[in-house]
Design a protein around this motif. Sequence first.
Motif, short mmCIF file in Angstrom:
data_model
loop_
_atom_site.label_atom_id
_atom_site.label_comp_id
_atom_site.label_asym_id
_atom_site.label_seq_id
_atom_site.Cartn_x
_atom_site.Cartn_y
_atom_site.Cartn_z
N GLY A 147 46.30 42.82 35.07
CA GLY A 147 46.17 42.01 36.01
C GLY A 147 46.91 42.39 37.53
O GLY A 147 46.46 42.34 38.58
N LEU A 150 45.85 45.44 38.67
CA LEU A 150 44.71 45.45 39.47
C LEU A 150 44.76 44.71 40.88
O LEU A 150 44.30 45.28 41.80
N MET A 151 45.72 43.91 41.04
CA MET A 151 45.87 43.24 42.38
C MET A 151 46.56 44.41 43.22
O MET A 151 46.15 44.14 44.49
N LEU A 154 43.80 46.53 44.82
CA LEU A 154 43.02 45.84 45.68
C LEU A 154 43.75 45.44 47.12
O LEU A 154 43.42 45.55 48.19
N GLY A 155 44.98 44.87 46.80
CA GLY A 155 45.98 44.49 47.86
C GLY A 155 46.58 45.52 48.82
O GLY A 155 46.18 45.32 50.23
N LEU A 156 47.00 46.72 48.29
CA LEU A 156 47.87 47.58 48.93
C LEU A 156 46.72 48.28 50.07
O LEU A 156 47.40 48.22 51.15
N GLN A 158 44.76 47.00 51.87
CA GLN A 158 44.42 46.04 52.99
C GLN A 158 45.61 46.19 53.85
O GLN A 158 45.47 45.72 55.29
N LEU A 270 39.06 50.65 44.53
CA LEU A 270 39.52 50.09 43.08
C LEU A 270 38.71 50.94 42.14
O LEU A 270 39.26 51.18 40.80
N ASP B 220 35.60 40.90 43.27
CA ASP B 220 36.69 41.34 42.81
C ASP B 220 37.77 40.81 43.16
O ASP B 220 38.87 40.51 42.31
N LEU B 221 38.01 40.31 44.46
CA LEU B 221 39.22 39.72 44.90
C LEU B 221 39.04 38.29 44.18
O LEU B 221 40.35 37.82 43.85
N LEU B 223 38.06 37.33 41.39
CA LEU B 223 38.69 37.56 40.09
C LEU B 223 40.14 37.63 40.18
O LEU B 223 40.97 36.74 39.49
N VAL B 224 40.72 38.34 40.92
CA VAL B 224 42.33 38.46 41.06
C VAL B 224 42.91 37.12 41.47
O VAL B 224 43.76 36.66 40.84
N TYR B 225 42.25 36.51 42.35
CA TYR B 225 42.78 35.06 42.70
C TYR B 225 42.57 34.23 41.52
O TYR B 225 43.45 33.25 41.31
N PHE B 227 42.69 34.94 38.71
CA PHE B 227 43.70 35.39 37.65
C PHE B 227 45.01 34.70 37.74
O PHE B 227 45.79 34.29 36.83
N THR B 228 45.16 34.81 38.94
CA THR B 228 46.65 34.14 39.55
C THR B 228 46.49 32.63 39.18
O THR B 228 47.46 32.01 38.58
N PRO B 265 45.70 39.28 49.58
CA PRO B 265 45.93 39.92 48.16
C PRO B 265 47.22 40.35 47.96
O PRO B 265 47.63 39.75 46.69
#
Lengths: 399, 292
Positions: A147, A150-151, A154-156, A158, A270, B220-221, B223-225, B227-228, B265
């Motif tokens: 997880g 994965l974040m 996705l986040g970097l 941006q 991703l 996608d996003l 899902l990760v939120y 998950f958080t 994110p």
Amino acid sequence: MTASHTRPDAEARPSGARARAALRRVARRQWLPNQPLVRHLILFVVGAGLFYVLTVSVGAYNDYQIGEIAVYAIVLGGLSVLTGLNGQFSLGHGAFMIIGAYTLALLQLHADVGLVGELVIAAVIAAAAGAVVGVPAARLSPPYLAGVTLMLALGLPQLSAQYGSVFGGEQGLTTTPPAAPGTLSPERWLAWIQLFCALVVLVLLANLVRSRFGRAFRAVRDDDVAAAVSGIHVARTKVLAFTVSAGCAGLGGALLVLSTGVVNVGEFPLSLSIALLAAMVFGGAGSLVGVWWGAVALVYMPTWSTSLSQHLSLGTSAAAYLSDAFFGVVLIIAMLVSPAGVQGGVRRIGQLLWRTVAGPALESAPNGLAARDGTPSGVAGGGVATDRMNQETKERSRS
Amino acid sequence: MGLFVDILLSGVAQGMVFAAIALALGLVSRATGIVNFAQGAMGMFTTFIAFSLLSDGVGYWPAFVAALALGAVLGAAVERTLIRPLQGKPALNPVIVTIGLLIVLEGAAGSIWGNVARGFPAAFSQRGLVIGRTRVAFSHFDVFLVCAVVVLVVAIVALFRWTNLGLRMRAAAFSPEVSRLLGVRVGRLFTLAWALACAAGSLAGLLVAPLSSFSPYFMDLNLVYGFTAAVLGGLLSPVGALVGGLVTGLAIALVGGYVGPDLQPIAALALLLLVLMVRPQGLFGTTKVRRV
């Protein structure tokens, strides 16, 4: 694995047995010297020769693709060590490639450190980022680690939109490939550089795997508590594995954008991170030979899926998705059927062949061929004979 | 002040979606002990099916119900065909299968419907409500969204706490072997848990689609939120999922409103790492003892 107790006294035997003994030596790779460094250097020279012949016998377009294969071999090598040997796993290696790629582009823009300097700094920065991620990662169990990474994937990307003035926003930054010496075409020169880097990295990784650190990686993978009891610093080992792996990804990212001429985050979605994981599993987790299978799949899959979708007349937009879907299917099938990947299959076929050729004599050899290679049966589960023995001991001590 | 309130309100609406995803992740995790990374993609896929039905002239509510039902069927099918055979293998293997499923579903949706951002219709007006004399950033649809998720959470809590079926599901998750000996059909209950979870995931997809640009990657996003939110709430408790979703939604909205939407994110990642470092069992979780 010492070979001393199985090496037969060839003079005292009839010729059939002598032939079998010779075969056995070949099968157990005793034709290569026992010191890992010498053995890997010989493989390095052989590999370099093969690649030289390969590049001079194909055209310029293929130079680009061969270079790309080499780049992915580097990234997959790092990922393979992380997952196959250390049991950690990352969905975020695309992010470390981005770090390496942008580091190279920024260095080319603002500093003059030469190609070697750029590549080394890119790898070091990515490795440092890997260490930063690795510290919390070392405390996480696999699903949480998945997880978190994965974040990251996705986040970097941006961040490049947020800090557009530094990273060039959507368009990204441009890179210049190194100038080729003499009459050599720039594509071929770059492909050679990439291949050279791939071989160097794989030799370094192979040595690492055979070293104290490699053994510590495997011990932590199989049972972290048992490893800690044996005096291995578990957290430090995990962070080291993550750092090495991220460094490889960073170097790969930097080398990759030398061929594309441009860095932008659109190149590292991703799905690339997941495809990297799939390609690593496809080749065989933990196998440094297997990374080449995975790299070939990564580079040629888009081409194949384009022709396949033309063949099925699916329209052009479907092509891009087919290759993503292929890697998803690879992940699923590999988990359900054969977690050892292509290289595991190749090894098993080889083993069967030797058994039929050399007869039952090989059966008596301890643990057959697999004994020398760290082939895990699960993606991150122990599967080597020695590991299996540990497993049994563990089971006994549990009950 | 107005801006601050609007940010909080949009955070509540988003947080409810994350809560639904967190609830789905928790249901699967409780039953089969894995994190289903395909949860978002499965919700995305059924939302696209609803979209196709809507384009064919089917009404909103039939399409809505069909998507939920398809989500349940998809969840059950995935559990039976992909997850069940991996029982007893290393815990990483089914997780990797769900990751594979994630890109298979996104690839399939991309090749069927194309990667263009579309608009997904909402059940109710998306114009902000007028309270007193000011228009706030909270629409009829947001009210529906919050109600739907709260009803979902209450229904799941009620199922587990007051019904025989819920008791059996808890028993199966707690100790599969003992439950089997007592005559509980553990396998079926795991399938049911997956079906419920994926219906909840479909609900999240249907609710969030009108708020976002609707493409194969729109979950996608989320899902990760989600998950958080799930980790924040302790992964196993439905109420924890609700609270975790709210906290995540508010945090995301505040970062988006005051710092920049592109940092959301990374902010969620920081929040996740903070929770995992400080309180790995989540706000509502209980510490699990691991023996070697």
